[in-house]
Scaffold this motif. Structure first.
Motif, short mmCIF file in Angstrom:
data_model
loop_
_atom_site.label_atom_id
_atom_site.label_comp_id
_atom_site.label_asym_id
_atom_site.label_seq_id
_atom_site.Cartn_x
_atom_site.Cartn_y
_atom_site.Cartn_z
N LYS A 42 30.41 -3.03 24.09
CA LYS A 42 29.19 -3.03 24.35
C LYS A 42 28.54 -4.20 25.29
N THR A 43 27.75 -4.07 26.30
CA THR A 43 27.12 -5.06 27.06
C THR A 43 25.59 -5.00 26.52
N ALA A 44 24.95 -6.31 26.01
CA ALA A 44 23.71 -6.14 25.83
C ALA A 44 22.89 -7.19 26.69
N LEU A 45 21.39 -7.09 27.25
CA LEU A 45 20.70 -7.85 27.48
C LEU A 45 19.76 -8.42 26.69
N ILE A 46 19.35 -9.80 26.66
CA ILE A 46 18.28 -10.01 25.82
C ILE A 46 17.23 -10.61 26.62
N ASP A 47 16.12 -9.56 26.53
CA ASP A 47 14.93 -9.85 27.21
C ASP A 47 15.26 -9.08 28.73
N SER A 48 14.21 -8.55 29.29
CA SER A 48 14.23 -7.94 30.72
C SER A 48 13.41 -9.03 31.76
N GLY A 49 12.90 -10.02 31.45
CA GLY A 49 12.18 -10.84 32.31
C GLY A 49 10.75 -10.38 32.91
N LEU A 50 10.46 -11.11 34.07
CA LEU A 50 9.11 -10.66 34.63
C LEU A 50 9.55 -9.76 35.93
N PHE A 51 8.75 -9.10 36.28
CA PHE A 51 8.92 -7.75 37.33
C PHE A 51 9.24 -8.44 38.75
N ALA A 52 8.58 -9.60 39.06
CA ALA A 52 9.10 -10.26 40.23
C ALA A 52 10.68 -10.53 40.23
N GLY A 53 11.35 -10.84 39.23
CA GLY A 53 12.58 -11.37 38.83
C GLY A 53 13.62 -10.30 38.83
#
Length: 316
Positions: A42-53
C-alpha cells in the motif's frame, strides 16, 4: 513550460516529502510538507497540504512514478487547513481511505465549521477574514474521515508499519507516525520552528508540555534517527531533542509574558493582551495568538493565579 526543479525535497527508503509554500504572513518563511510512505502492498500520504499546493502534489506523484489511483490511504495528523486542504480532491481522484483522529472529525468534514471554530472562536478574532485566513487554504470539497486512528494504532503498508502516536496540545486531534524499522518519526505541528512568524499555537498548555515530554521519551527510548516535520527541514534525533527544549522555552516565554502584562496592566483586555504578548515575542498579531492566550488564561485562572476584572484580567 514546466519547471524542471523537483518538488520532492527529501527522499529516503520508503519516504518522500513534497513541500508547499504557505501564503500570507508565512510567505517566504514557512512551508507545509506532506509525506509519502510507500510499502510493498500500500501507498500512504500523510496529510494532503493546502489547496494551492495541489499541482505540486500531482507532480510529486509523477516524480515517484505513481498514478493518483495508487494512493490507498490518506493519513491526517490533525484538522488544520494547511494539512487537509486537498482531502476532497485526493478522495475523488484516487478513492483513498481517509484516516484520522475522531476528536475533530466534524471539522474535517465541514470547511466552514473548521474555519469558524478557530479563526472566529472569539469576538476579538472576527475581524480576520475567513476566506483569506482559512477557507482559501482548503479545496471547495472537504474529505471527511472514513475511519478513526488513536494512540497505539498500527498501519501495515507491507514491510513498512506506521505506529500512531497521540500528540495533543497544538490540536486535541494531533497524531504522529513512527516507523520502527527505519526509526523514522513523522510529525506535523507539535514542534514548531522558531522562525515561524506567528505565536506558538496550543489549545492546552499542559497537554502541550506533556507532548514535549512524550516526544523526548520516544526519541530516546526508541532510538529515533530521523524526524520529518511539516514546517521544518528533516532533523536527526539529537537535533529534535534540542528543538523540543526550544519549544518548551517558547511556550514558557508566552506564558511569562501573559502573567507579566496582566501584573503591569491590571484589568487588561483580551485583545490588548494579545497585542502585547505578540510584540514581546516578536510575532504577528493574529487569530492564532488568541487561541494560545485563551488556553493559558483558563489554566492560570483554574490555578488561582489570575482573576477576571471587569472585561479584563488582573493578578489574583
Amino acid at each position: 513550460m514546466q519547471d524542471d526543479k523537483s518538488v520532492i525535497s527529501f527522499r529516503r527508503g520508503p519516504f518522500a516529502t513534497v513541500d508547499m509554500g504557505l501564503p500570507g504572513d508565512h510567505e517566504g518563511q514557512t512551508a507545509v510538507r506532506v509525506f509519502f510512505v510507500m510499502g510493498k502492498d500500500k501507498t500512504a500520504l500523510i496529510d494532503s497540504g493546502l489547496f494551492a499546493g495541489y499541482p505540486s502534489l500531482q507532480r510529486g506523484f509523477e516524480e515517484l512514478g505513481l498514478d493518483l489511483k495508487a494512493l490507498d490511504l490518506l493519513l491526517l495528523t490533525h484538522e488544520h487547513m494547511d494539512h487537509v486542504g486537498n482531502n476532497g480532491a485526493l478522495k475523488r481522484a484516487s478513492g483513498c481511505t481517509i484516516l484520522g483522529h475522531r476528536a475533530r472529525a466534524d471539522r474535517v468534514a465541514d470547511n466552514m465549521l473548521n474555519a469558524t471554530t478557530i479563526v472566529h472562536a472569539f469576538p476579538e478574532g472576527e475581524g480576520f477574514d475567513l476566506g483569506s485566513e482559512y477557507l482559501d487554504w482548503m479545496g471547495p470539497e472537504p474529505g471527511p474521515i472514513d475511519a478513526f486512528l488513536e494512540d497505539g494504532s498500527t498501519i501495515d503498508l507491507g514491510g513498512v508499519v506506521l505506529e500512531v502516536i497521540g500528540l495533543p496540545g497544538h490540536s486535541a486531534a494531533e497524531i504522529g507516525f513512527f516507523e520502527p524499522n527505519e526509526r523514522v518519526l513523522i510529525i506535523a505541528d507539535p514542534l514548531l520552528p522558531a522562525f515561524n512568524p506567528v505565536l506558538y499555537l496550543y489549545e492546552d498548555p499542559a497537554e502541550m508540555r506533556r507532548t514535549f515530554d512524550k516526544l523526548e521519551r520516544l526519541i530516546r527510548e526508541r532510538g529515533v534517527e530521523l524526524v520529518l516535520l511539516a514546517h521544518d527541514d528533516p532533523q536527526t534525533g539529537e537535533q529534535t531533542l534540542a528543538l523540543i527544549d526550544d519549544c518548551r522555552r517558547r511556550v514558557d516565554k508566552v506564558e511569562a509574558s501573559i502573567l507579566a502584562n496582566i501584573e503591569s496592566h491590571p484589568g487588561i483586555g483580551f485583545a490588548a493582551l494579545r497585542d502585547k504578548v505578540c510584540d514581546d515575542n516578536g510575532k504577528v498579531r493574529e487569530w492564532r495568538a488568541l487561541v494560545s492566550i485563551d488556553a493559558s488564561l483558563r489554566a492560570f485562572e483554574a490555578q488561582g493565579r489570575i482573576r477576571r476584572d471587569g472585561n479584563g484580567w488582573a493578578s489574583a
